[in-house]
Design a protein around this motif. Structure first.
Motif, mmCIF file in Angstrom:
data_model
loop_
_atom_site.group_PDB
_atom_site.id
_atom_site.type_symbol
_atom_site.label_atom_id
_atom_site.label_comp_id
_atom_site.label_asym_id
_atom_site.label_seq_id
_atom_site.Cartn_x
_atom_site.Cartn_y
_atom_site.Cartn_z
ATOM 1 N N VAL A 130 39.640 39.539 45.950
ATOM 2 C CA VAL A 130 40.099 40.402 44.982
ATOM 3 C C VAL A 130 38.844 39.487 43.615
ATOM 4 O O VAL A 130 38.304 40.330 43.129
ATOM 5 C CB VAL A 130 41.212 39.846 44.440
ATOM 6 C CG1 VAL A 130 41.757 40.169 42.625
ATOM 7 C CG2 VAL A 130 42.528 39.892 44.913
ATOM 8 N N HIS A 131 38.800 38.543 43.574
ATOM 9 C CA HIS A 131 37.533 37.976 42.867
ATOM 10 C C HIS A 131 36.253 36.943 43.121
ATOM 11 O O HIS A 131 35.768 36.970 42.657
ATOM 12 C CB HIS A 131 38.228 36.867 41.790
ATOM 13 C CG HIS A 131 39.262 36.944 41.495
ATOM 14 N ND1 HIS A 131 39.398 37.864 39.953
ATOM 15 C CD2 HIS A 131 40.990 35.981 41.809
ATOM 16 C CE1 HIS A 131 41.374 38.166 40.028
ATOM 17 N NE2 HIS A 131 41.475 37.212 40.886
ATOM 18 N N GLU A 132 36.115 37.587 44.523
ATOM 19 C CA GLU A 132 34.512 37.995 45.030
ATOM 20 C C GLU A 132 33.842 39.102 45.108
ATOM 21 O O GLU A 132 33.747 40.035 45.148
ATOM 22 C CB GLU A 132 35.170 37.855 46.651
ATOM 23 C CG GLU A 132 35.317 36.295 46.788
ATOM 24 C CD GLU A 132 34.921 34.994 46.277
ATOM 25 O OE1 GLU A 132 33.885 35.312 46.478
ATOM 26 O OE2 GLU A 132 35.355 33.946 46.214
ATOM 27 N N PRO A 133 32.786 38.427 44.386
ATOM 28 C CA PRO A 133 31.712 39.469 44.124
ATOM 29 C C PRO A 133 31.192 39.896 45.480
ATOM 30 O O PRO A 133 31.092 41.793 45.995
ATOM 31 C CB PRO A 133 30.498 39.524 43.532
ATOM 32 C CG PRO A 133 31.175 37.987 42.743
ATOM 33 C CD PRO A 133 32.259 37.685 43.989
ATOM 34 N N GLY A 134 31.090 40.055 46.318
ATOM 35 C CA GLY A 134 30.915 40.214 47.724
ATOM 36 C C GLY A 134 31.773 41.420 48.577
ATOM 37 O O GLY A 134 31.131 42.421 48.570
ATOM 38 N N PHE A 135 32.721 40.787 47.919
ATOM 39 C CA PHE A 135 33.953 42.216 48.184
ATOM 40 C C PHE A 135 34.146 43.452 47.763
ATOM 41 O O PHE A 135 33.638 44.685 48.144
ATOM 42 C CB PHE A 135 35.367 41.149 48.352
ATOM 43 C CG PHE A 135 36.345 42.696 48.889
ATOM 44 C CD1 PHE A 135 36.512 42.501 50.489
ATOM 45 C CD2 PHE A 135 36.770 42.995 48.168
ATOM 46 C CE1 PHE A 135 37.251 43.527 50.699
ATOM 47 C CE2 PHE A 135 38.219 44.240 48.072
ATOM 48 C CZ PHE A 135 38.096 44.553 50.397
ATOM 49 N N ASP A 171 40.323 49.336 42.568
ATOM 50 C CA ASP A 171 41.493 49.039 41.459
ATOM 51 C C ASP A 171 42.176 48.742 42.912
ATOM 52 O O ASP A 171 42.905 48.477 43.058
ATOM 53 C CB ASP A 171 42.283 48.824 40.165
ATOM 54 C CG ASP A 171 41.280 49.297 38.943
ATOM 55 O OD1 ASP A 171 39.792 48.022 39.416
ATOM 56 O OD2 ASP A 171 40.966 49.852 38.007
ATOM 57 N N GLY A 172 42.712 50.348 43.466
ATOM 58 C CA GLY A 172 43.450 49.995 44.387
ATOM 59 C C GLY A 172 42.622 49.445 45.773
ATOM 60 O O GLY A 172 43.520 48.847 46.943
ATOM 61 N N PHE A 173 42.012 48.974 45.973
ATOM 62 C CA PHE A 173 41.222 48.525 47.111
ATOM 63 C C PHE A 173 42.055 46.962 47.404
ATOM 64 O O PHE A 173 42.005 46.212 47.600
ATOM 65 C CB PHE A 173 39.906 48.830 47.529
ATOM 66 C CG PHE A 173 39.878 49.634 48.291
ATOM 67 C CD1 PHE A 173 39.528 49.281 49.642
ATOM 68 C CD2 PHE A 173 39.449 50.920 47.755
ATOM 69 C CE1 PHE A 173 39.042 50.537 50.432
ATOM 70 C CE2 PHE A 173 38.802 51.748 48.387
ATOM 71 C CZ PHE A 173 39.456 51.948 50.620
ATOM 72 N N LEU A 174 41.588 46.687 45.529
ATOM 73 C CA LEU A 174 41.756 45.250 45.158
ATOM 74 C C LEU A 174 43.306 44.828 45.248
ATOM 75 O O LEU A 174 44.014 43.475 45.301
ATOM 76 C CB LEU A 174 41.144 44.935 43.320
ATOM 77 C CG LEU A 174 39.446 45.245 43.581
ATOM 78 C CD1 LEU A 174 38.738 45.229 42.266
ATOM 79 C CD2 LEU A 174 39.049 44.272 44.090
#
Length: 165
Positions: free
Chosen positions: A30-35, A13-16
């Motif tokens: 933020v909403h990219e599953p790949g990230f 969550d901190g990374f996001l």
């Protein structure tokens, strides 16, 4: 005081949150599953670091002070992602993360590479990324493919000699 430590799964969550502060420069994350997968893979592989503000005066806002995802495979190491929280940019967080990643993972001889903003990208000046890497001794290299938002990118390199014990 800023402390650097290996990232844990609970830091996702901190990374996001950090990613949300820079999506206007880097494109969607933020909403990219790949990230999400990339962050989790780096954490699982022990190749992710986080910075935390340990001083209550600088930790007024909760969350990570910075995060770094690294490719520790010699002889060409890769900074995959480095972000400092907007509230702490210019406070040395990025420098501390880079110092720790070099100490922890890079033995040399080798090269550390990072792709950052091209000279004409709006984030090049606003983020301070190019100047940041140059102050650490990186030198500009060839242009790289544009980012997902369409902005220019450039490769930067740092030559690392053999580390003596």
């Amino acid at each position: 005081m800023i402390t650097i430590r290996p990232a844990r799964e609970a830091d996702l969550d901190g990374f996001l949150t950090l990613a949300s502060e820079v999506e206007h420069w880097f494109g969607p994350m933020v909403h990219e599953p790949g990230f999400h997968r990339a962050v989790r893979a780096h954490i699982r592989d022990g190749a992710a670091l986080v910075a935390e503000a340990a001083d209550p005066a600088t930790a007024a806002e909760p969350g990570l002070a910075g995060g770094l995802l690294f490719g520790p495979e010699p002889p060409t190491y890769h900074v995959h992602w480095l972000v400092t929280a907007a509230r702490l940019r210019g406070a040395g967080v990025g420098r501390l993360l880079m110092a720790e990643v070099l100490r922890r993972y890079v033995t040399g001889p080798g090269t550390v590479e990072v792709i950052t903003f091209g000279p004409d990208h709006p984030g090049a000046v606003e983020s301070g990324a190019r100047v940041f890497y140059e102050r650490l001794g990186f030198r500009p290299g060839e242009p790289a493919d544009p980012g997902p938002e369409g902005g220019s990118r450039q490769l930067y390199r740092l030559d690392v000699p053999v580390r003596r014990g």
